[in-house]
Scaffold this active site. Sequence first.
Site: not given
Ligand code: SIN
Length: 326
Positions: A14, A27, A60, A93-94, A166, A284
């Site tokens: 983004t 977008y 991403s 960011t993803d 995130k 466990e």
């Molecule tokens: C991405 O991860 O490429 C799309 C979302 C972002 O960058 O916030």
Amino acid sequence: MTQAKIHVLATGGTIAGRAGSPVRRDYRPGQIGIEEFIARIESFGLDARLTGSQIANIGSEDIDMTVWRELHATALAAIENPECDGIVITHGTDTAEETALLLDQTLPTHKPVVLVGAMRPADAVGSDGMRNFANAVVVARDREAAGRGVLVVMGDLVHAARDVRKAVTTGTKAFRSFPRGPIAAVTPTSLEWFAEPWRPAQEARYPLPDELPPVAIVHACAAADVELVALLVRHGTRGIVLAGMGEGNAPRRLRDALADAVRAGVPVVRSSRVDEGLVDREPEDDNAGFVAARALGPAKARILLQLLLANGITDPAAIQAAFQRR
Ligand code: SIN
């Protein structure tokens, strides 16, 4: 003081996205090239000289081993280049936390390596991209940024790769860090570290392999379908990460199926589907041969397990030791 030389590695996201209108909801990520970034940031008059490499220009969610290999090789060349003082990586960011951890574990920490993204595309009203980018340059040119592993700069804060995730789907304060919290505050004119570097001048922890082995994430939920685990093992998965409830819990039948997977030679790491909180070892785990993910969430636990398996580390005790390190 001489101007810091920063190499920028662009991958898209983004931060490089455009909507074509300041108020449009949809977008396209990855529209702006590295030259445009550098030209814009140079007009700000920051005390840094920038060069760039366009590694990819994608959202991403599509990042893969091919991009990671190229990113790693270019970052390593910049680290080894005496003409380069720091590295900035622009990224969606993803999956920023996954790339950040992978690089954190496979690059030396001698120079600052800073990942940066944005939650709003470049032409949106109130876009955060250029501010985040300027902040990332401020961090990358600071010698104090070295020895802290790979860093993620978002929303005027600096996060360590090991801790960051995130945690919010929209809005410009989308990243959180656990358990340490953010490690510095940054603006285009200030940078304040909250703690000393903890990995000064360290070599890479693991070499980056050519491929990462298949590791699946199994999401625990009430009345979960446990057949999936046996299917994954039959399908050749090399490891399983449990995105468990609470402190890495799962229904009894799912735990039993995961213990069967361990007996079949497939390591299982228990993490949590909850955003914050440690998953510690419990009695466990010794019987079943499970590993506790500590502070790593499922996506990052998967990256670390893939890296360990690719480097021949398969013993649960050795895997646990890697999850204990920060
Ligand atoms: C991405 O991860 O490429 C799309 C979302 C972002 O960058 O916030």
